[in-house]
Scaffold this motif. Structure first.
Motif, PDB file in Angstrom:
ATOM      1  N   SER A   1       8.644  -1.479  24.631  1.00  0.00           N
ATOM      2  CA  SER A   1       8.190  -2.799  24.820  1.00  0.00           C
ATOM      3  C   SER A   1       9.383  -3.917  25.293  1.00  0.00           C
ATOM      4  O   SER A   1       9.122  -4.668  26.143  1.00  0.00           O
ATOM      5  N   VAL A   2      10.379  -3.671  24.569  1.00  0.00           N
ATOM      6  CA  VAL A   2      11.439  -4.569  24.614  1.00  0.00           C
ATOM      7  C   VAL A   2      12.187  -4.138  25.978  1.00  0.00           C
ATOM      8  O   VAL A   2      12.661  -5.016  27.139  1.00  0.00           O
ATOM      9  N   GLY A   3      12.068  -2.867  26.332  1.00  0.00           N
ATOM     10  CA  GLY A   3      12.723  -2.441  27.645  1.00  0.00           C
ATOM     11  C   GLY A   3      11.997  -2.820  29.042  1.00  0.00           C
ATOM     12  O   GLY A   3      12.476  -3.123  29.860  1.00  0.00           O
ATOM     13  N   ASP A   4      10.654  -2.719  28.629  1.00  0.00           N
ATOM     14  CA  ASP A   4       9.815  -3.222  29.753  1.00  0.00           C
ATOM     15  C   ASP A   4       9.746  -4.705  29.807  1.00  0.00           C
ATOM     16  O   ASP A   4       9.980  -5.281  30.940  1.00  0.00           O
ATOM     17  N   GLY A   5       9.970  -5.617  28.858  1.00  0.00           N
ATOM     18  CA  GLY A   5      10.085  -6.955  28.836  1.00  0.00           C
ATOM     19  C   GLY A   5      11.537  -7.306  29.744  1.00  0.00           C
ATOM     20  O   GLY A   5      11.516  -7.994  30.492  1.00  0.00           O
ATOM     21  N   LEU A   6      12.736  -6.407  29.354  1.00  0.00           N
ATOM     22  CA  LEU A   6      13.899  -6.778  29.977  1.00  0.00           C
ATOM     23  C   LEU A   6      13.804  -6.383  31.536  1.00  0.00           C
ATOM     24  O   LEU A   6      14.256  -7.048  32.572  1.00  0.00           O
ATOM     25  N   VAL A   7      12.910  -5.287  31.794  1.00  0.00           N
ATOM     26  CA  VAL A   7      12.957  -4.983  33.299  1.00  0.00           C
ATOM     27  C   VAL A   7      12.361  -5.935  34.234  1.00  0.00           C
ATOM     28  O   VAL A   7      12.472  -6.188  35.321  1.00  0.00           O
ATOM     29  N   SER A   8      11.296  -6.589  33.593  1.00  0.00           N
ATOM     30  CA  SER A   8      10.353  -7.419  34.325  1.00  0.00           C
ATOM     31  C   SER A   8      11.319  -9.115  34.093  1.00  0.00           C
ATOM     32  O   SER A   8      11.055  -9.543  35.234  1.00  0.00           O
ATOM     33  N   GLN A   9      11.867  -9.186  32.926  1.00  0.00           N
ATOM     34  CA  GLN A   9      12.337 -10.593  33.078  1.00  0.00           C
ATOM     35  C   GLN A   9      13.669 -10.975  33.720  1.00  0.00           C
ATOM     36  O   GLN A   9      14.035 -11.918  34.148  1.00  0.00           O
ATOM     37  N   ILE A  10      14.509  -9.708  34.091  1.00  0.00           N
ATOM     38  CA  ILE A  10      15.778  -9.805  34.700  1.00  0.00           C
ATOM     39  C   ILE A  10      15.375 -10.121  36.306  1.00  0.00           C
ATOM     40  O   ILE A  10      15.949 -11.387  36.648  1.00  0.00           O
ATOM     41  N   PRO A  11      14.339  -9.555  37.015  1.00  0.00           N
ATOM     42  CA  PRO A  11      14.036  -9.973  38.215  1.00  0.00           C
ATOM     43  C   PRO A  11      13.458 -11.460  38.145  1.00  0.00           C
ATOM     44  O   PRO A  11      13.635 -12.263  39.129  1.00  0.00           O
ATOM     45  N   ALA A  12      12.545 -11.710  37.043  1.00  0.00           N
ATOM     46  CA  ALA A  12      12.108 -12.892  37.054  1.00  0.00           C
ATOM     47  C   ALA A  12      13.229 -14.059  36.886  1.00  0.00           C
ATOM     48  O   ALA A  12      13.081 -15.233  37.637  1.00  0.00           O
ATOM     49  N   LEU A  13      14.398 -13.729  36.386  1.00  0.00           N
ATOM     50  CA  LEU A  13      15.316 -14.898  36.048  1.00  0.00           C
ATOM     51  C   LEU A  13      16.107 -14.984  37.325  1.00  0.00           C
ATOM     52  O   LEU A  13      16.397 -16.047  37.706  1.00  0.00           O
ATOM     53  N   LEU A  14      16.077 -13.809  38.121  1.00  0.00           N
ATOM     54  CA  LEU A  14      16.828 -13.999  39.427  1.00  0.00           C
ATOM     55  C   LEU A  14      16.015 -14.917  40.436  1.00  0.00           C
ATOM     56  O   LEU A  14      16.607 -15.412  41.079  1.00  0.00           O
ATOM     57  N   ILE A  15      14.562 -14.564  40.171  1.00  0.00           N
ATOM     58  CA  ILE A  15      13.900 -15.351  41.084  1.00  0.00           C
ATOM     59  C   ILE A  15      13.719 -16.875  40.808  1.00  0.00           C
ATOM     60  O   ILE A  15      13.810 -17.894  41.550  1.00  0.00           O
ATOM     61  N   SER A  16      13.834 -17.197  39.419  1.00  0.00           N
ATOM     62  CA  SER A  16      13.954 -18.502  38.985  1.00  0.00           C
ATOM     63  C   SER A  16      15.187 -19.226  39.326  1.00  0.00           C
ATOM     64  O   SER A  16      15.320 -20.422  39.682  1.00  0.00           O
ATOM     65  N   THR A  17      16.246 -18.158  39.429  1.00  0.00           N
ATOM     66  CA  THR A  17      17.489 -18.838  39.664  1.00  0.00           C
ATOM     67  C   THR A  17      17.473 -19.227  41.085  1.00  0.00           C
ATOM     68  O   THR A  17      18.131 -20.398  41.537  1.00  0.00           O
ATOM     69  N   ALA A  18      16.806 -18.450  42.007  1.00  0.00           N
ATOM     70  CA  ALA A  18      16.625 -18.679  43.468  1.00  0.00           C
ATOM     71  C   ALA A  18      15.991 -19.816  43.801  1.00  0.00           C
ATOM     72  O   ALA A  18      16.267 -20.669  44.660  1.00  0.00           O
ATOM     73  N   THR A  19      14.975 -19.945  43.110  1.00  0.00           N
ATOM     74  CA  THR A  19      14.019 -21.362  43.028  1.00  0.00           C
ATOM     75  C   THR A  19      14.847 -22.468  42.718  1.00  0.00           C
ATOM     76  O   THR A  19      14.786 -23.631  43.361  1.00  0.00           O
ATOM     77  N   GLY A  20      15.616 -22.505  41.615  1.00  0.00           N
ATOM     78  CA  GLY A  20      16.552 -23.534  41.364  1.00  0.00           C
ATOM     79  C   GLY A  20      17.330 -23.972  42.604  1.00  0.00           C
ATOM     80  O   GLY A  20      17.766 -25.089  42.860  1.00  0.00           O
ATOM     81  N   ILE A  21      17.751 -22.862  43.268  1.00  0.00           N
ATOM     82  CA  ILE A  21      18.873 -23.120  44.128  1.00  0.00           C
ATOM     83  C   ILE A  21      18.401 -23.830  45.403  1.00  0.00           C
ATOM     84  O   ILE A  21      18.890 -24.807  45.876  1.00  0.00           O
ATOM     85  N   VAL A  22      17.089 -23.264  45.644  1.00  0.00           N
ATOM     86  CA  VAL A  22      16.208 -24.030  47.005  1.00  0.00           C
ATOM     87  C   VAL A  22      16.278 -25.303  46.591  1.00  0.00           C
ATOM     88  O   VAL A  22      16.294 -26.185  47.629  1.00  0.00           O
ATOM     89  N   VAL A  23      15.565 -25.743  45.696  1.00  0.00           N
ATOM     90  CA  VAL A  23      15.019 -27.094  45.147  1.00  0.00           C
ATOM     91  C   VAL A  23      16.182 -28.058  45.166  1.00  0.00           C
ATOM     92  O   VAL A  23      16.102 -29.292  45.195  1.00  0.00           O
ATOM     93  N   THR A  24      17.507 -27.591  44.536  1.00  0.00           N
ATOM     94  CA  THR A  24      18.439 -28.326  44.321  1.00  0.00           C
ATOM     95  C   THR A  24      19.583 -28.610  45.631  1.00  0.00           C
ATOM     96  O   THR A  24      20.348 -29.201  45.497  1.00  0.00           O
ATOM     97  N   ARG A  25      19.406 -27.787  46.694  1.00  0.00           N
ATOM     98  CA  ARG A  25      20.063 -27.992  47.920  1.00  0.00           C
ATOM     99  C   ARG A  25      19.725 -29.270  48.628  1.00  0.00           C
ATOM    100  O   ARG A  25      18.548 -29.227  49.001  1.00  0.00           O
ATOM    101  N   ALA A  26      20.638 -30.221  48.892  1.00  0.00           N
ATOM    102  CA  ALA A  26      20.052 -31.165  49.707  1.00  0.00           C
ATOM    103  C   ALA A  26      21.377 -31.658  50.285  1.00  0.00           C
ATOM    104  O   ALA A  26      22.808 -31.389  49.872  1.00  0.00           O
TER     105      ALA A  26
END
Length: 676
Positions: free
Chosen positions: A225-250
């Protein structure tokens, strides 16, 4: 449908199917690696794009990748609970990454969730919400700025359209990002819930279905379960970071890497200060000088190198700029821009600068935009860009209006006063500076702001300086609209008509009439203040009668007759037209004075007879004006244009109509007949 569109549709359908149909573990491994690859790719794209609209599809990508991750979570949960097996990828994350320790893995997972949910996702959501709100609020100001740049000639129509489209796209993008950030937030919450479900359900299923002991079930399903959570959470963390980069670029003009290096290290002397602080840490703290002085030395060396490069770059830029300026002077074509003339220019003395300066409360640019729209509605003419500039050769409060480089109107303005239209035969006791209203030549007074209320109480018209100028500019453009309409402007009108009436335009141009012929007809209409907005009606008339004659004077008369409803409504009052009729004797005399030539029909009348006729018309027009009725001259259709030729210089503003240009239901009331 293209293969690309078909592929996207199939992919979305398969993602939904994944939530229902079991998937083999080897296929899960492939999809999990693919999910991680897409997340890394999206993050790199956001770091290298120059502006948010370079990745305008990002909100949709966030939705699709979130849906893909949730579908994978459903499939991996099914595999873990059904077979106690999540595939090699999940096993690797559960054993290699966290060292086979379920407690450590659980803590690492919670830390990642906290980082994503509390820090990145929450911040991105707030920034996206504020960005969407401020982008929408700023739209009117940006549109006005574009209109102002267009009116001052800084940009052309194509650039203005592109900038308006970009403003609209930015508003749509940040509005979509505000919604897309909610998907990222929901994904983080779903990951926590799925982990808890996997662990609790795994304990029960492991002991009841798979026959495991309690310790074995805890170990197996916690790691999976933890391995499954990490496998899904790491890509989610990357997408969240990308979202933060997009909305903070000005206000960025480069990629994230370029901006970081250019802006973070644009002040090399600050690196010396940082190096000094780090060096002091080594002296006065237990950290030691070995580590701190090494880093301080690297920072100081970096500051020196950057400062050296900046000095060399500045000297090179100065030399290049000097060489470019010298080269421009040497070019033979550098004088051609001096030959360019603007269709309409508005020049003013330095005392009137505040009228055009938005920072000082001036609204002249906004008024010019309104004038262009007003003339487009009234005359159907798209007024070219009006060049607005100051001219130190003019008097302090003087302004001049130019048409194609030649002054045609002007006046003087007293900025701290108001213009009161002042009938000379009335006593009002209001003192002021006597002047003449520049647009219509009426007697007027410049009065102070304190006298404004008193003048309005007496019922006089009081006008502010900006309105005086805008009215004068508007009426001047209308008066010289036929000169403003060149071949280029005519071509733009025809192209616009072609979008809705392609057959009509193709029939008429160029086989029947040339662009120059169309321009002449439109100019003749504008010269008599006839709107050309009904361009399709005008072209219908030209297409019908151009087969019989190519004489633009005669074609103009046919066009006027086709615009009878428009002309009637323009001059009728309460269903009645008060008109001065041209007598039969005058019509006969004018008809006998017509000479045919290759250039067209010319009214060749002797000066003495012309003066007598003009005097007769003058008496009738004055009598009509004294009656308080707007003068209109009415003649037969065959002689109308020659009456216009006779009276053009003396009464250019008096409408001259023919009987065929009036609607049958209108009542014509004769107030006089002009006779020989």
């Amino acid at each position: 449908m293209s293969m690309k569109n078909m592929g996207v549709l199939v992919a979305v359908i398969l993602i939904v199917v994944m939530m229902v149909i079991p998937i083999p573990t080897f296929m899960l491994d492939i999809l999990l690696i693919l999910n991680l690859s897409m997340a890394i790719m999206i993050l790199l794209i956001t770091m290298n794009m120059k502006e948010a609209l370079d990745f305008s599809i990002f909100p949709s990508v966030v939705l699709l990748t979130t849906l893909f991750r949730l579908a994978l979570s459903v499939s991996t949960t099914r595999s873990i609970l059904s077979h106690a097996d999540g595939g090699k990828v999940i096993e690797a994350f559960g054993s290699f990454v966290i060292g086979g320790n379920a407690v450590v893995g659980f803590i690492v997972f919670l830390i990642l969730v906290i980082i994503q949910f509390i820090v990145i996702t929450k911040g991105s959501e707030r920034v996206a919400e504020v960005a969407a709100r401020f982008t929408l609020d700023a739209m009117p100001g940006k549109q006005m700025s574009i209109d102002a740049d267009l009116n001052t000639g800084m940009i052309n129509d194509q650039e203005a359209r592109a900038r308006r489209k970009k403003v609209e796209q930015e508003a749509d993008f940040y509005g979509s990002m505000d919604g897309a950030s909610k998907f990222v937030k929901g994904d983080a919450i779903a990951s926590i819930i799925i982990l808890i479900i996997n662990i609790t359900a795994g304990f029960a299923i492991g002991m009841t279905t798979h026959g495991m002991a309690l310790t074995e079930a805890v170990s197996t399903f916690t790691l999976l379960s933890v391995g499954d959570g990490l496998v899904s959470q790491i890509p989610a963390l990357l997408i969240s970071t990308a979202t933060g980069i997009v909305v903070t670029r000005a206000a960025s003009e480069g990629s994230l890497g370029d901006d970081l290096t250019n802006q973070m290290f644009s002040y090399p002397h600050l690196l010396y200060i940082v190096a000094g602080v780090i060096a002091l840490f080594g002296l006065f703290t237990p950290i030691g000088i070995f580590l701190t002085w090494g880093i301080a030395g690297l920072l100081a060396f970096a500051g020196y190198q950057i400062q050296k490069k900046q000095t060399i770059g500045e000297s090179v830029d100065e030399n290049n700029q000097a060489e470019q300026e010298l080269e421009e002077v040497r070019k033979p074509e550098n004088v051609f821009h001096l030959l360019r003339e603007d269709p309409i220019e508005f020049e003013f003395g330095i005392g009137l600068i505040m009228l055009a300066d938005v920072n000082q409360g001036g609204d002249l640019l906004d008024r010019v935009v309104a004038i262009r729209r007003q003339i487009a509605m009234e005359l159907g003419l798209v007024v070219p860009v009006i060049r607005i500039r100051d001219n130190i050769q003019l008097q302090h409060n003087e302004y001049v209006i130019k048409i194609k480089g030649n002054p045609v109107a002007g006046g003087e303005i007293m900025l701290d006063h108001f213009l009161m239209l002042n009938p000379v035969d009335e006593e009002h006791g209001i003192g002021g500076v006597e002047t003449t209203e520049p647009t219509f030549g009426l007697p007027a007074l410049w009065i102070t702001e304190g006298q404004k209320e008193e003048a309005e109480l007496f019922g006089y018209t009081v006008i502010d300086p900006s309105s005086v100028i805008s009215t004068h500019l508007s009426e001047t453009i209308k008066k010289y609209a036929h000169e403003v309409l060149g071949r280029e402007e005519t071509s733009h009108l025809i192209n616009h008509l072609k979008e809705t009436h392609p057959s009509l335009v193709e029939e008429l141009i160029p086989n029947v009439l040339s662009l120059g012929d169309i321009q002449k007809v439109l100019q003749k209409l504008l010269k008599e203040n006839v709107s050309i907005r009904s361009l399709s009606v005008i072209f219908e008339a030209l297409a019908e009668y151009a087969a019989y004659t190519k004489n633009t004077d005669i074609l103009t008369e046919y066009v006027r007759q086709s615009l009878s409803r428009q002309l009637t409504s323009q001059h009728v009052e309460n269903g009645i037209i008060h008109a001065i009729q041209v007598g039969a004797g005058i019509e006969k005399k004018l008809a006998e004075s017509i000479q045919r030539s290759e250039q067209g029909d010319i009214l060749a009348i002797d000066p003495e007879s012309a003066n007598q006729l003009i005097h007769s018309f003058t008496q009738s027009i004055q009598e009509m004006a004294e009656m308080g009725v707007r003068p209109v001259i009415l003649s037969s259709s065959g002689i109308r244009m020659y009456v216009r030729q006779l009276l053009e210089r003396a009464f250019s503003d008096i409408p001259i109509l023919s009987y065929n240009e009036l609607e049958p239901n209108v009542e014509v009331k004769s107030v006089g007949v002009v006779k020989v």
